[in-house]
Design an enzyme around this catalytic site. Structure first.
Site, PDB file in Angstrom:
ATOM      1  CG  MET A 117      -7.941   7.895   2.278  1.00 26.57           C
ATOM      2  SD  MET A 117      -7.074   7.965   3.852  1.00 26.57           S
ATOM      3  CE  MET A 117      -6.265   6.363   3.864  1.00 26.57           C
ATOM      4  CG  MET A 146     -11.408  -1.504   5.850  1.00 27.98           C
ATOM      5  SD  MET A 146      -9.840  -1.278   4.991  1.00 27.98           S
ATOM      6  CE  MET A 146      -8.832  -0.457   6.224  1.00 27.98           C
ATOM      7  CG  MET A 194     -11.122   4.170   2.379  1.00 27.39           C
ATOM      8  SD  MET A 194      -9.511   4.129   3.180  1.00 27.39           S
ATOM      9  CE  MET A 194      -8.463   4.023   1.749  1.00 27.39           C
ATOM     10  CG  ASP A 254      -6.134  -2.089   3.742  1.00 24.32           C
ATOM     11  OD1 ASP A 254      -5.009  -1.843   4.216  1.00 24.32           O
ATOM     12  OD2 ASP A 254      -6.780  -1.283   3.046  1.00 24.32           O
ATOM     13  N   GLY A 255      -4.747  -3.472   6.891  1.00 21.62           N
ATOM     14  CA  GLY A 255      -4.574  -2.761   8.154  1.00 21.62           C
ATOM     15  C   GLY A 255      -3.853  -3.594   9.195  1.00 21.62           C
ATOM     16  N   GLY A 256      -2.665  -3.155   9.577  1.00 21.83           N
ATOM     17  CA  GLY A 256      -1.944  -3.848  10.635  1.00 21.83           C
ATOM     18  C   GLY A 256      -1.361  -5.186  10.223  1.00 21.83           C
ATOM     19  CB  SER A 311      -0.879   0.010   1.251  1.00 23.39           C
ATOM     20  OG  SER A 311      -1.419   1.305   1.437  1.00 23.39           O
ATOM     21  N   GLY A 324       1.177  -1.524   4.287  1.00 22.23           N
ATOM     22  CA  GLY A 324       1.759  -0.205   4.049  1.00 22.23           C
ATOM     23  C   GLY A 324       2.995  -0.002   4.882  1.00 22.23           C
ATOM     24  CG  HIS A 363      -4.077  -1.260  -1.249  1.00 20.17           C
ATOM     25  ND1 HIS A 363      -5.230  -1.990  -1.433  1.00 20.17           N
ATOM     26  CD2 HIS A 363      -4.362  -0.374  -0.266  1.00 20.17           C
ATOM     27  CE1 HIS A 363      -6.169  -1.570  -0.596  1.00 20.17           C
ATOM     28  NE2 HIS A 363      -5.675  -0.579   0.130  1.00 20.17           N
ATOM     29  CG  ASP A 415      -5.001   2.964   1.088  1.00 20.81           C
ATOM     30  OD1 ASP A 415      -5.995   2.215   1.057  1.00 20.81           O
ATOM     31  OD2 ASP A 415      -3.902   2.636   1.550  1.00 20.81           O
ATOM     32  CG  HIS A 424      -9.294   0.779   0.072  1.00 28.45           C
ATOM     33  ND1 HIS A 424      -8.617   0.642   1.272  1.00 28.45           N
ATOM     34  CD2 HIS A 424     -10.617   0.876   0.398  1.00 28.45           C
ATOM     35  CE1 HIS A 424      -9.478   0.655   2.266  1.00 28.45           C
ATOM     36  NE2 HIS A 424     -10.691   0.808   1.777  1.00 28.45           N
ATOM     37  N   GLY A 483      -8.266   5.177   7.187  1.00 32.36           N
ATOM     38  CA  GLY A 483      -7.867   6.584   7.239  1.00 32.36           C
ATOM     39  C   GLY A 483      -6.376   6.789   7.403  1.00 32.36           C
ATOM     40  CG  PHE A 484      -4.876   7.986   9.900  1.00 35.06           C
ATOM     41  CD1 PHE A 484      -4.283   9.158   9.433  1.00 35.06           C
ATOM     42  CD2 PHE A 484      -6.164   8.041  10.412  1.00 35.06           C
ATOM     43  CE1 PHE A 484      -4.973  10.368   9.486  1.00 35.06           C
ATOM     44  CE2 PHE A 484      -6.861   9.242  10.464  1.00 35.06           C
ATOM     45  CZ  PHE A 484      -6.257  10.410  10.008  1.00 35.06           C
ATOM     46  N   GLY A 485      -2.286   4.799   8.027  1.00 35.65           N
ATOM     47  CA  GLY A 485      -1.425   3.628   8.081  1.00 35.65           C
ATOM     48  C   GLY A 485      -0.870   3.452   9.492  1.00 35.65           C
ATOM     49  N   GLY A 486      -0.206   2.330   9.700  1.00 38.49           N
ATOM     50  CA  GLY A 486       0.528   2.112  10.939  1.00 38.49           C
ATOM     51  C   GLY A 486      -0.314   1.885  12.180  1.00 38.49           C
TER      52      GLY A 486
HETATM   53  C1  DX5 Z   1      -5.869   2.469   5.819  1.00 40.77           C
HETATM   54  C2  DX5 Z   1      -5.556   1.988   4.444  1.00 40.77           C
HETATM   55  C3  DX5 Z   1      -4.510   0.962   4.367  1.00 40.77           C
HETATM   56  C4  DX5 Z   1      -3.176   1.328   4.946  1.00 40.77           C
HETATM   57  C5  DX5 Z   1      -2.726   0.139   5.725  1.00 40.77           C
HETATM   58  O1  DX5 Z   1      -7.008   3.259   5.776  1.00 40.77           O
HETATM   59  O2  DX5 Z   1      -6.699   1.475   3.809  1.00 40.77           O
HETATM   60  O3  DX5 Z   1      -4.358   0.454   3.040  1.00 40.77           O
HETATM   61  O4  DX5 Z   1      -2.183   1.646   4.006  1.00 40.77           O
HETATM   62  O5  DX5 Z   1      -1.617   0.523   6.420  1.00 40.77           O
HETATM   63  P1  DX5 Z   1      -0.782  -0.421   7.381  1.00 40.77           P
HETATM   64  O6  DX5 Z   1      -0.361  -1.606   6.585  1.00 40.77           O
HETATM   65  O7  DX5 Z   1       0.336   0.475   7.751  1.00 40.77           O
HETATM   66  O8  DX5 Z   1      -1.672  -0.768   8.541  1.00 40.77           O
HETATM   67 ZN    ZN Z   2      -6.443   0.392   1.851  1.00 38.97          ZN
END
Ligand code: DX5
Ligand code: ZN
Length: 225
Positions: free
Chosen positions: A36, A136, A67, A174-176, A7, A196, A32, A34, A65, A141-144
């Site tokens: 937003m 999800m 959002m 997707d996520g974590g 991502s 990501g 991927h 994102d 993706h 909304g955010f990575g990490g």
């Molecule tokens: C979050 C995104 C993800 C994001 C995942 O809203 O949809 O695609 O990049 O990030 P990580 O892998 O850092 O959790």
């Molecule tokens: Zn995503």
């Protein structure tokens, strides 16, 4: 087969072509993106012009993706930009069935995404129309962010439903997704692993994509044995 889906949200946006090339060398096989809008989620990222630029720099499928509110308004622009897969949120679509048809009509692979609070059984009426379902495993909304463990139940349920209904959609998460969570995610049945932070977070996308994919493949071999 498990695939790593880097991502770009955590990449250096000023060096995207290099970043995705590095992730691809490390084994990433889908990119991927994102998207937003600052309304559906509390962040703003990129749209069709960036997809169009990425298209010139990679042959990998671009997994967009969305959002965003009113995704129907932007589907033709993503098709023109060269998007391959487009996923829309169950929570953002008043007429989800029609939106999925609209994506397919534009020559792209339609997919549906569920937020952490949405049960996957609500998707049963549209499961026959989608290329994949995206679970999800953080609030978008955010990575990490940290992986939400309940997501594993949803992945297992999607696998069960696929068998019961005789369908072939793929299961994406997707996520974590990271070294400490990837084995249980793969064991539960996810095949498309969006990551990501774990790929781009330290500025070594090739190395970090490779080691995450290897961990996923080890878990897949164990699960199959
Ligand atoms: C979050 C995104 C993800 C994001 C995942 O809203 O949809 O695609 O990049 O990030 P990580 O892998 O850092 O959790
Ligand atoms: Zn995503």
């Amino acid at each position: 087969m498990v695939e790593l889906v880097p991502s770009i949200l955590s990449a250096d946006f000023a060096r995207l072509a290099d970043e995705i090339a590095a992730a691809e060398r490390g084994g990433g096989s889908v990119i991927h993106v994102d998207v937003m809008d600052g309304h559906f989620v509390p962040n703003i990222t990129v749209g069709p012009p960036i997809v169009q630029s990425l298209r010139r720099h990679t042959k990998l499928p671009l997994d967009c993706h969305l959002m965003i509110e009113n995704p129907d308004e932007f589907i033709p622009a993503f098709a023109d930009a060269g998007a391959n897969w487009v996923s829309v949120h169950y929570e953002a679509c008043r007429h989800l069935h029609r939106t999925l048809q609209f994506i397919a009509h534009h020559g792209m692979q339609p997919a549906v995404v569920v937020n952490p609070h949405t049960e996957v059984d609500l998707l049963i009426p549209v499961l026959g129309m989608v290329h994949h379902v995206l679970v999800m495993s953080v609030n978008p909304g955010f990575g990490g962010q940290q992986f939400i463990p309940y997501s594993l139940n949803k992945i297992r349920r999607l696998k069960e439903l696929r068998r019961e209904l005789g369908l072939s959609y793929r299961i994406e998460v997707d996520g974590g997704v990271a070294h400490d969570t990837v084995a249980s995610i793969v064991e539960a049945g996810a095949e498309l692993l969006v990551a990501g932070n774990a790929v781009f977070g330290e500025g070594h996308a090739e190395r970090d994509a490779r080691s995450l994919l290897e961990a996923a493949q080890r878990a897949a071999r164990i699960a199959a044995a």
